[in-house]
Enzyme design. Structure first.
Site, PDB file in Angstrom:
ATOM      1  N   GLY A   1      21.290   0.676  27.912  1.00  0.00           N
ATOM      2  CA  GLY A   1      20.525   0.042  26.837  1.00  0.00           C
ATOM      3  C   GLY A   1      19.718  -1.086  27.432  1.00  0.00           C
TER       4      GLY A   1
ATOM      5  N   GLN B   1      15.284  -9.067  27.351  1.00  0.00           N
ATOM      6  CA  GLN B   1      15.637  -8.911  28.763  1.00  0.00           C
ATOM      7  C   GLN B   1      14.421  -8.665  29.648  1.00  0.00           C
ATOM      8  OE1 GLN B   1      18.930  -5.904  27.873  1.00  0.00           O
ATOM      9  NE2 GLN B   1      19.771  -7.052  29.580  1.00  0.00           N
TER      10      GLN B   1
ATOM     11  N   CYS C   1      26.119  -6.309  31.834  1.00  0.00           N
ATOM     12  CA  CYS C   1      24.778  -6.559  31.296  1.00  0.00           C
ATOM     13  C   CYS C   1      23.803  -6.678  32.454  1.00  0.00           C
ATOM     14  CB  CYS C   1      24.797  -7.856  30.479  1.00  0.00           C
ATOM     15  SG  CYS C   1      23.193  -8.286  29.783  1.00  0.00           S
ATOM     16  N   LEU C   2      22.657  -6.014  32.330  1.00  0.00           N
ATOM     17  CA  LEU C   2      21.671  -6.045  33.421  1.00  0.00           C
ATOM     18  C   LEU C   2      21.180  -7.461  33.701  1.00  0.00           C
ATOM     19  CD1 LEU C   2      19.557  -2.858  32.531  1.00  0.00           C
ATOM     20  CD2 LEU C   2      21.206  -3.103  34.400  1.00  0.00           C
TER      21      LEU C   2
ATOM     22  N   HIS D   1      25.922  -4.429  21.535  1.00  0.00           N
ATOM     23  CA  HIS D   1      25.578  -5.265  22.698  1.00  0.00           C
ATOM     24  C   HIS D   1      24.075  -5.574  22.702  1.00  0.00           C
ATOM     25  CE1 HIS D   1      25.946  -6.387  27.122  1.00  0.00           C
ATOM     26  NE2 HIS D   1      24.643  -6.243  26.959  1.00  0.00           N
ATOM     27  N   GLU D   2      23.266  -4.542  22.471  1.00  0.00           N
ATOM     28  CA  GLU D   2      21.810  -4.750  22.474  1.00  0.00           C
ATOM     29  C   GLU D   2      21.376  -5.573  21.263  1.00  0.00           C
ATOM     30  OE1 GLU D   2      20.436  -4.167  25.190  1.00  0.00           O
ATOM     31  OE2 GLU D   2      22.065  -2.932  25.950  1.00  0.00           O
TER      32      GLU D   2
ATOM     33  N   HIS E   1      21.523  -9.137  21.859  1.00  0.00           N
ATOM     34  CA  HIS E   1      20.397  -9.675  22.638  1.00  0.00           C
ATOM     35  C   HIS E   1      19.263 -10.151  21.728  1.00  0.00           C
ATOM     36  CE1 HIS E   1      21.411  -9.260  26.834  1.00  0.00           C
ATOM     37  NE2 HIS E   1      21.726  -7.985  26.709  1.00  0.00           N
TER      38      HIS E   1
HETATM   39 ZN    ZN Z   1      22.933  -6.933  27.996  1.00  0.00          ZN
END
Ligand code: ZN
Length: 192
Positions: free
Chosen positions: A45, A50, A106-107, A148-149, A152
Site C-alpha cells: 500500500g 508518503q 512502513c515504507l 494502515h494507509e 497516513h
Molecule cells: Zn505506512
C-alpha cells in the site's frame, strides 16, 4: 515514474490530508506513479502523504500478501480475499470485530517492524479511481492494509500505537531514519 518516498520526520506525514476533486491536476498520472512506486518499493500500500502530497488518496494491493504466504501461514488466511484498489477521499464508516495483532512495517519507516492491533473489519466509504462513490466492507489482511494507509491520510503512523516504553526504545533508530542514516533499496527522501 518512480517517486521518492518521504522518511519519518517529514512534516507531511503528520498532516491531516485534504480531500481532492476530479479536477486535481494530473491525477491519472499521479495514481499510475503511485502504483509504480509502490511495486518498485515492494510495498502493499502507498498513501499520497508518503510521496509528499497532503491529499486523501491511497492505493492498496493486499493480494500480494496472500500470494506470498509461508506454508504455515496459509491456514490462518484461508478464504481471505485481497483487493487492488485506489481509494480517494476515504472515510471510515465503522470498525467491526475483534482486534488482532500483525507485525507491520512502513515504507516511510524502513527496517522497523512492530506488532499492531487493528480491527478485523472496516466499512469504508470512498471514491474509486473514476470518482464513483462506493461503500464497502473489508476484512482481515485487506482491512489491515487499508487501515494502515488510512492512518497516513490522518497524519498517523503505526508506531503511534506502541506502548511508550517500546516507542522510546526505538528512539535512536527513528532518529537515524530522520537523518537519512538507513539503507534502503528504493528511492527515499529525508527531511532537511
Ligand atoms: Zn505506512
Amino acid at each position: 515514474m518512480i517517486l521518492p518516498i518521504v522518511a519519518y520526520g517529514t512534516p507531511v506525514l503528520r498532516k491531516i490530508a485534504e480531500p481532492i476533486t476530479a479536477e486535481y491536476p494530473d491525477l491519472k498520472k499521479l495514481i499510475a506513479d503511485m502504483w509504480e512506486t509502490m511495486y518498485y518499493s515492494h510495498g502493499v500500500g502507498l498513501a499520497a502523504p508518503q510521496i509528499n502530497k497532503p491529499i486523501r488518496l491511497f492505493v492498496v494491493d493486499s493480494q500480494q500478501i496472500l500470494d506470498n504466504l509461508e506454508e504455515d501461514e496459509k491456514k490462518e488466511y484461508h478464504g481471505q480475499e485481497g483487493v487492488k484498489e485506489v481509494f480517494i477521499n476515504a472515510q471510515i464508516v465503522a470498525l467491526e470485530g475483534d482486534t488482532w495483532a500483525y507485525n507491520e512495517g512502513c515504507l516511510s519507516i524502513p527496517k522497523i517492524r512492530e506488532d499492531v492491533f487493528r480491527h478485523q473489519t472496516v466499512v469504508l466509504s470512498y471514491l474509486d479511481k473514476d470518482f464513483n462513490p462506493k461503500t464497502a466492507t473489508f476484512s482481515g489482511i485487506t482491512a489491515r492494509v487499508i487501515l494502515h494507509e488510512y492512518d497516513h491520510i490522518e497524519g498517523k503512523l503505526f508506531i503511534d500505537y506502541l506502548k511508550p516504553l517500546r516507542r522510546k526504545l526505538l528512539g535512536s533508530k527513528l532518529n537515524d531514519i530522520t537523518k537519512g542514516k538507513v539503507k534502503v533499496d528504493y528511492k527515499m527522501v529525508f527531511p532537511k
